[in-house]
Design a protein around this motif. Sequence first.
Motif, PDB file in Angstrom:
ATOM      1  N   GLN A  32       6.500  40.017  47.685  1.00 48.34           N
ATOM      2  CA  GLN A  32       6.662  39.204  48.887  1.00 48.34           C
ATOM      3  C   GLN A  32       5.784  39.707  50.035  1.00 48.34           C
ATOM      4  O   GLN A  32       5.707  39.074  51.084  1.00 48.34           O
ATOM      5  N   LEU A  33       5.124  40.841  49.817  1.00 49.12           N
ATOM      6  CA  LEU A  33       4.296  41.455  50.852  1.00 49.12           C
ATOM      7  C   LEU A  33       2.835  41.551  50.450  1.00 49.12           C
ATOM      8  O   LEU A  33       2.003  42.021  51.240  1.00 49.12           O
ATOM      9  N   GLY A  34       2.506  41.159  49.212  1.00 49.10           N
ATOM     10  CA  GLY A  34       1.140  41.301  48.746  1.00 49.10           C
ATOM     11  C   GLY A  34       0.787  42.732  48.407  1.00 49.10           C
ATOM     12  O   GLY A  34      -0.383  43.122  48.456  1.00 49.10           O
ATOM     13  N   ASP A  37      -4.487  39.186  50.897  1.00 54.92           N
ATOM     14  CA  ASP A  37      -3.062  38.919  50.706  1.00 54.92           C
ATOM     15  C   ASP A  37      -2.186  40.001  51.329  1.00 54.92           C
ATOM     16  O   ASP A  37      -1.127  39.687  51.903  1.00 54.92           O
ATOM     17  N   PHE A  38      -2.586  41.271  51.206  1.00 56.50           N
ATOM     18  CA  PHE A  38      -1.768  42.312  51.812  1.00 56.50           C
ATOM     19  C   PHE A  38      -1.803  42.207  53.329  1.00 56.50           C
ATOM     20  O   PHE A  38      -0.775  42.328  53.999  1.00 56.50           O
ATOM     21  N   GLU A  72      -2.224  39.539  55.036  1.00 56.86           N
ATOM     22  CA  GLU A  72      -1.400  38.381  55.367  1.00 56.86           C
ATOM     23  C   GLU A  72       0.081  38.695  55.198  1.00 56.86           C
ATOM     24  O   GLU A  72       0.913  38.290  56.018  1.00 56.86           O
ATOM     25  N   GLY A  73       0.431  39.446  54.136  1.00 53.88           N
ATOM     26  CA  GLY A  73       1.834  39.787  53.918  1.00 53.88           C
ATOM     27  C   GLY A  73       2.403  40.616  55.042  1.00 53.88           C
ATOM     28  O   GLY A  73       3.532  40.383  55.501  1.00 53.88           O
ATOM     29  N   PHE A 116       5.303  39.242  57.585  1.00 51.27           N
ATOM     30  CA  PHE A 116       6.552  39.988  57.710  1.00 51.27           C
ATOM     31  C   PHE A 116       6.807  40.370  59.162  1.00 51.27           C
ATOM     32  O   PHE A 116       7.919  40.218  59.676  1.00 51.27           O
ATOM     33  N   PRO A 149       4.410  33.684  54.378  1.00 56.47           N
ATOM     34  CA  PRO A 149       3.002  34.024  54.175  1.00 56.47           C
ATOM     35  C   PRO A 149       2.239  32.883  53.509  1.00 56.47           C
ATOM     36  O   PRO A 149       2.801  32.035  52.820  1.00 56.47           O
ATOM     37  N   TRP A 172      -0.619  32.734  50.863  1.00 59.92           N
ATOM     38  CA  TRP A 172      -1.377  33.580  49.943  1.00 59.92           C
ATOM     39  C   TRP A 172      -2.717  32.948  49.579  1.00 59.92           C
ATOM     40  O   TRP A 172      -2.817  31.736  49.432  1.00 59.92           O
TER      41      TRP A 172
END
Length: 276
Positions: free
Chosen positions: A149-151, A257-258, A260-261, A265, A271, A273
């Motif tokens: 959920q966080l990349g 992605d990370f 963005e995650g 959050f 997010p 992705w």
Amino acid sequence: MSCTDSGTPETGRLVLDEPAPGVARLTISNPAKRGALDHAILDRFVALLPDLDHRCLIITGEERIFSAGYDLVSAGANLIGVSEAAFAGQAEALIAHPFTAAIEAIAACPMPTVAALNGPAIGGGLELAVACDLRIAAAGIRLGMPPAQLGLVYSHTGIRAFIDTIGAARTRQLFLTARRIDAATAAAWGLVNEVVPADALADAALTLATEIAELAPLSQRGNKQVINALLDAAAAMDPTAEAALVSLRHACFSSDDFREGVAAFTQKRAPVWRGR
């Protein structure tokens, strides 16, 4: 013995006491952030554990929360506005290194360790519990691993600890679905050793720790060392393969992605992705 890490108004605390002869207890106290593991708490684990000279250690949380995981809100706030070139290095320094050091300190603790899960144990909070030798949980709590959920690509050592504890199939279920499980399911999987009523957890954990502390200390520490050595030997991998896994995790910190995650959050939004 009682020793409270004073922390600051902005940070959590790790409270040390001795509830029974030979038993040390560390209580994660960060109620404003649901027991989140911030740098003050993580650094305190690293500083305290090597100096403890007890026969059993309990790690627990405050009130009805064990730990919601690493304090990503604070880390995310520190990463806002960081340039793309600097983001990966700063993210890894803020998130990976202090958490890894604390987990390694717990895993290296020579005495038997008991995680008393008085409330939800999520993400890094659950990995911290898995680093302990035994886990006892309050009925009704939830447990989960949300890196997807966080990349975030989780460390291979962290995932290995779950495979050692619950096997590959259950580890896949935890990490690839990001679904929470309840205490009863965790017990059926072997993720926790025992489930007790919430109001009985503190006493049950102390009873277990006291029983452990009354056993032969050389035997306890020696048997723990043998178990850990056998697990390490079974999990040994080719250095080239291990280097590839380390590189995979490093690469995640520079991924879109990370980034963005973390932003999603921190900003409490869904997010978007990109898969890169």
